[in-house]
Scaffold this motif. Structure first.
Motif, short mmCIF file in Angstrom:
data_model
loop_
_atom_site.label_atom_id
_atom_site.label_comp_id
_atom_site.label_asym_id
_atom_site.label_seq_id
_atom_site.Cartn_x
_atom_site.Cartn_y
_atom_site.Cartn_z
N ASN A 31 73.20 68.50 48.68
CA ASN A 31 73.26 67.93 50.03
C ASN A 31 73.62 68.95 51.10
OD1 ASN A 31 74.12 65.18 48.28
ND2 ASN A 31 72.69 64.86 49.98
N LYS A 41 74.68 64.16 42.04
CA LYS A 41 75.23 65.00 43.08
C LYS A 41 76.05 66.14 42.50
CE LYS A 41 73.57 62.37 46.28
NZ LYS A 41 72.41 62.83 47.09
N GLU A 55 61.45 58.85 45.69
CA GLU A 55 62.82 58.62 45.26
C GLU A 55 63.07 57.13 45.05
OE1 GLU A 55 67.15 60.51 46.38
OE2 GLU A 55 65.77 60.07 48.04
N LYS A 64 68.85 61.75 38.96
CA LYS A 64 69.42 62.78 39.83
C LYS A 64 70.90 62.51 40.04
CE LYS A 64 68.70 63.08 44.42
NZ LYS A 64 67.95 63.29 45.68
N THR A 72 63.79 70.52 48.87
CA THR A 72 64.51 70.39 50.12
C THR A 72 63.57 69.76 51.16
OG1 THR A 72 65.98 71.53 51.69
CG2 THR A 72 63.93 72.65 51.11
N GLU A 84 68.36 70.90 44.34
CA GLU A 84 68.00 70.36 45.66
C GLU A 84 68.98 70.72 46.75
OE1 GLU A 84 67.67 65.90 47.73
OE2 GLU A 84 67.27 66.13 45.59
N GLU A 85 68.43 71.07 47.90
CA GLU A 85 69.13 71.28 49.17
C GLU A 85 70.45 72.00 48.98
OE1 GLU A 85 68.98 68.78 53.26
OE2 GLU A 85 70.20 67.86 51.71
N ASN A 100 78.76 62.04 48.72
CA ASN A 100 78.10 63.21 48.16
C ASN A 100 78.93 64.43 48.51
OD1 ASN A 100 77.37 64.01 50.83
ND2 ASN A 100 75.45 62.89 50.71
N GLN A 117 60.68 67.16 50.58
CA GLN A 117 61.26 65.82 50.57
C GLN A 117 61.30 65.14 51.93
OE1 GLN A 117 64.86 67.47 48.64
NE2 GLN A 117 64.53 65.91 47.08
N HIS A 132 62.34 61.64 50.30
CA HIS A 132 63.69 61.08 50.24
C HIS A 132 63.66 59.63 50.73
CE1 HIS A 132 67.20 60.00 52.81
NE2 HIS A 132 67.92 60.49 51.82
N ASP A 180 71.60 67.72 43.22
CA ASP A 180 71.49 67.71 44.68
C ASP A 180 72.82 68.09 45.30
OD1 ASP A 180 71.02 67.18 47.35
OD2 ASP A 180 70.67 65.03 47.09
#
Length: 389
Positions: free
Chosen positions: A214, A183, A340, A181, A262, A238-239, A19, A289, A321, A212
């Motif tokens: 990460n 990355k 997920e 989803k 997140t 996300e995050e 990721n 998550q 998650h 995402d």
């Protein structure tokens, strides 16, 4: 009744994917088996647990601190008042004896592995699927009959061009998933936008695609991505930044109108509460998550749900998650927003029961007592092989 043995092992879940922050070439997981003296169908009841992907096996912590405390405890101190089942809260308290507050991280992973195995055993002893047991003992007595799931993938790996990314997402849609989803943050903004548009050509609309980062971005980069992502109307962003940078998340919420997600790397109810209070998360659209298998287990996850409720969120804001069956049971029994799923990575720990298919973005539930590991043949074989040798 009592626990007669606790076994642990380390198993690989390595793969060439990456990721925006880490690669998974040397990733491992802990597997724990809690053996009881309760007999069902002529065999002792055994509860199994493992930790989610993204954190390594916690064998050192398990064997130096947490498992010795359980082995040394009075067996009667680990069962409920009726004496007919294990008591997850008492077991949790025993493991956390002589542990200072704070210090969440790998410690929470070790406790979470054992906690998962304990709840599996508890539900098996009760003769119920865990989601039904949770609905009866911790919920309102009712449970969801199916759970929303999304397909997590879209990792970077050598030689993966846009065409291969599109092929992956088509496979997920063919499996029955609606939301997928991918990355971002492991390439330039320009390249990531091209990748996003390639996936949108497959799924059709932004509401079927989550992205995402990460935790990769600083505030400047997070805001730049936010501006670029706005027109797509994505399922979520996300995050974006470090999971403990609540100010970054709060600043992002001021400029990004779409849903954000997140929390997967927050491991306690105190951190969950701080995110809800100071992270700018919006109960009307955002997603939390927290992963019980990484955050001290289900005993602590129940505290997390209470903590976020006090800040205006509900269980429906939570989509854990990890893509594992424990979260699936929690999602059904405690009425979360979904779960997920990892259709093609982290085998055999990802995915659901062998005979249950994803339909219209939702997955059904196993009827077997416990978490349902026995209904996923490759997974139960791996856990039994690892802990019986």
């Amino acid at each position: 009744m009592k626990i007669i043995d606790i076994r642990d092992a380390v198993v690989p879940i390595s793969s060439p994917i990456r990721n925006a922050f880490i690669d998974f070439s040397k990733m491992t997981a802990s597997v724990v088996a809690v053996v009881t003296d309760v007999v069902r169908d002529g065999k002792p009841v055994v509860g199994y647990g493992f930790n989610s992907n993204g954190r390594y096996a916690a064998s050192g912590l398990l064997n130096e601190r947490f498992l010795p405390r359980l082995r040394e405890a009075d067996p009667e101190s680990l069962v409920n008042e009726a004496g007919d089942n294990l008591d997850p809260a008492r077991i949790w308290s025993t493991m956390m004896t002589n542990e200072k507050p704070g210090g969440h991280g790998e410690r929470s992973v070790a406790v979470g592995v054992v906690d998962m195995a304990v709840w599996d055993a508890v539900a098996k002893i009760a003769g119920q699927p865990l989601y039904k047991h949770l609905a009866d003992t911790c919920g309102d007595g009712t449970h969801d009959n199916s759970v929303f799931v999304y397909a997590a993938g879209g990792y970077y790996y050598p030689g993966k061009d846009d065409a291969r990314l599109q092929e992956e997402m088509r496979r997920y849609r063919d499996m029955g998933y609606e939301v997928v989803k991918m990355k971002i943050g492991g390439a330039s903004l320009e390249e990531d936008l091209r990748r996003i548009e390639a996936v949108l050509d497959v799924v059709g609309e932004g509401r079927y695609l989550a992205v995402d980062a990460n935790g990769r971005f600083d505030l400047h980069t997070a805001l730049a991505y936010a501006e670029a992502l706005k027109p797509y109307n994505l399922f979520w962003y996300e995050e974006a930044g470090d999971p403990l940078d609540f100010q970054l998340q709060a600043e992002l919420s001021k400029v990004y109108p779409g849903p954000m997600a997140t929390g997967e790397n927050l491991f306690s109810h105190q951190d969950a509460r701080n995110l809800a209070r100071y992270g700018g998360m919006r109960p009307d659209r955002d997603w939390l998550q927290f992963d019980c298998a990484l955050s001290y287990g289900l005993v602590e996850y129940l505290r997390i749900l209470k903590a976020i409720e006090a800040e205006g969120f509900t269980s429906r804001n939570c989509v854990p998650h990890g893509g594992h069956q424990l979260s699936l049971n929690i999602a059904a029994g405690l009425k979360l927003g979904g779960n997920e799923s990892y259709p093609e990575v982290f085998a055999p720990f990802g995915g659901f029961a062998d005979n249950i298919r994803v339909e219209n973005g939702h997955v059904g539930l196993p009827q077997a007592p416990g978490i349902g590991f026995e209904q996923k043949s490759a997974l139960i074989r791996t856990m039994r092989t690892a802990t019986e040798t």
